[in-house]
Write an enzyme that holds these catalytic residues in place. Structure first.
Site, PDB file in Angstrom:
ATOM      1  N   LYS A 184      39.172  30.322  31.281  1.00  0.00           N
ATOM      2  CA  LYS A 184      38.601  29.763  32.510  1.00  0.00           C
ATOM      3  C   LYS A 184      38.507  28.226  32.481  1.00  0.00           C
ATOM      4  CE  LYS A 184      38.408  33.719  34.540  1.00  0.00           C
ATOM      5  NZ  LYS A 184      37.735  34.882  34.113  1.00  0.00           N
TER       6      LYS A 184
HETATM    7  C1  LIG Z   1      37.369  36.455  34.398  1.00  0.00           C
HETATM    8  C2  LIG Z   1      36.837  37.119  35.613  1.00  0.00           C
HETATM    9  C3  LIG Z   1      35.661  37.880  35.585  1.00  0.00           C
HETATM   10  C4  LIG Z   1      34.977  38.278  34.320  1.00  0.00           C
HETATM   11  O1  LIG Z   1      34.505  37.220  33.580  1.00  0.00           O
HETATM   12  P1  LIG Z   1      33.891  37.531  32.116  1.00  0.00           P
HETATM   13  O2  LIG Z   1      33.193  36.238  31.783  1.00  0.00           O
HETATM   14  O3  LIG Z   1      35.040  37.818  31.217  1.00  0.00           O
HETATM   15  O4  LIG Z   1      32.956  38.658  32.263  1.00  0.00           O
HETATM   16  C5  LIG Z   1      35.154  38.363  36.779  1.00  0.00           C
HETATM   17  N1  LIG Z   1      35.782  38.139  37.943  1.00  0.00           N
HETATM   18  C6  LIG Z   1      36.931  37.437  38.014  1.00  0.00           C
HETATM   19  C7  LIG Z   1      37.563  37.216  39.343  1.00  0.00           C
HETATM   20  C8  LIG Z   1      37.517  36.928  36.847  1.00  0.00           C
HETATM   21  O5  LIG Z   1      38.670  36.275  36.905  1.00  0.00           O
END
Ligand SMILES: *Cc1c(COP(=O)(O)O)cnc(C)c1O
Length: 385
Positions: A184
């Site tokens: 991210k």
């Molecule tokens: C990455 C992601 C998540 C989950 O995030 P985590 O921190 O891994 O729980 C949820 N929604 C979207 C759209 C994502 O891309």
């Protein structure tokens, strides 16, 4: 052509993050403590949010949001098929029913007019997902929510930092969950943050650490007490100070990271927008895009290969790519439980078949960007009709 493989989305960790983690590891406290507290405060200040709670994932944040808003069995939650599975999994976790509605053809964000049509007396919340970091039409979504007395829980996993009509994502809906997963825009390896009003965040805080009341992490301090009480059967969702160390240093660099993302997007758009085989991503004037992902859409009629073959051709040219997302209704659990057919959400499905995400991260050199552009144009040239 490149001689080494360009990965799709590696993290950008430098000396500052490493030093901060070592500092924590050498201290007397490595789990939720002073650095997590500081990360929460600095994150809330960065967005202008009233309050923030650091967690071990965005998924945990979305789950806690549903729990603190009292959503459960017999309730319906409206969300999008164009998302990662966890957005919808958490609705199942609390025993509520996910109600999917299709997305808009330009941004692939949830369609407000379809939300309006899907509201029933059982609807309790709307969960918009800011797909790729492009904010949803929050003014319309908030208006629908007010009219029908619904909560708005935003999945902002891609949307740090993003703005809708000048308002930061994280300050708009009732609760907003961010992700600091390894790929991210800001990473703590695994991690997340929930933002919203202080009262809701404090409820979520207790539930994030077993349901303990009082400032539970302080109980090992000299001034702390061994005594605690459980007010509700909570979860184990807290962030550690090791993760917060990464977050504190990454937050300082976020503006620079974003500048670089925007530069790369500009180069991609310039290179691809004239090509009839490719459709560049939407960017409406009302938003500030977080550009977590750069998603090209292939005009399949103009090509002799499909999207999956396009990905293989990119791999042959040493470029890692991905697909965001396999729509929720195609996954066996949801497909079987709710009897979905692919065409039930025609915009999500038809776009899924032609989407490809290109590498986009601040660590990319100008040469890396050129290599991606060259590879895409070379595949197009080889397989154009
Ligand atoms: C990455 C992601 C998540 C989950 O995030 P985590 O921190 O891994 O729980 C949820 N929604 C979207 C759209 C994502 O891309």
């Amino acid at each position: 052509m490149r001689t080494t493989f360009l990965p799709f989305s590696p993290p950008y960790i430098s000396r500052e993050e490493i030093d901060e983690v070592v500092d924590t590891l050498s201290s007397d406290w490595i789990t939720t403590g002073p650095k997590t507290k500081r990360f929460e405060t600095e994150f809330a200040t960065f967005l202008g949010a009233e309050s923030a709670l650091a967690l071990n994932s965005c998924t945990a944040g979305l789950h806690l949001a549903l729990v603190v808003l009292g959503i459960g069995s017999g309730d319906e939650v409206i969300t999008t098929p164009m998302t990662f599975c966890s957005t919808v999994n958490v609705i199942e976790h609390v025993g509520a029913e996910p109600v999917l509605v299709d997305v808009e053809p330009d941004t692939l964000n949830i369609s407000p007019s379809l939300i309006e049509k899907a509201v029933t007396p059982k609807t309790r919340a709307i969960m918009p997902v800011h797909y790729t970091g492009h904010p949803c039409k929050m003014d319309v979504i908030i208006k629908i929510a007010r009219e029908h007395r619904l909560f708005v829980i935003e999945d902002a996993a891609h949307a740090l930092p993003a703005q809708y009509e000048g308002k930061a994502v994280g300050t708009i809906g009732d609760l907003t969950a961010f992700s600091f997963y390894a790929t991210k825009n800001l990473t703590t390896a695994e991690g997340g943050m929930l933002t919203g009003k202080r009262e809701l965040i404090e409820k979520a805080r207790a539930l994030s650490l077993h349901g303990m009341n009082r400032d539970a992490w302080k109980r090992y301090d000299k001034g702390g007490s061994w005594y605690y009480e459980i007010d509700a059967p909570g979860f184990k969702y807290n962030m550690t100070d090791i993760q917060a160390s990464l977050g504190l240093q990454q937050l300082k660099k976020l503006d620079r990271f974003q500048e670089r993302r925007h530069e790369i997007v500009k180069r991609y758009n310039e290179a691809f927008s004239g090509c009839p085989c490719l459709e560049t991503p939407a960017n409406l004037p009302s938003v500030k895009h977080a550009w977590h992902l750069y998603t090209l859409r292939l005009n399949l009629k103009t090509l002799k290969i499909n999207r999956d073959q396009f990905i293989e051709e990119m791999k042959e040219r040493n470029i890692g790519t991905s697909v965001h997302f396999i729509p929720i209704h195609l996954h066996p659990y949801y497909c079987i439980k709710y009897c979905y057919r692919p065409e039930d959400f025609p915009v999500a499905y038809s776009n899924f078949l032609r989407l490809i995400s290109l590498p986009l991260y601040p660590r990319m050199s100008d040469q890396d960007v050129d290599d991606v552009i060259e590879a895409v144009l070379s595949v197009v040239k080889s397989y154009r009709r």
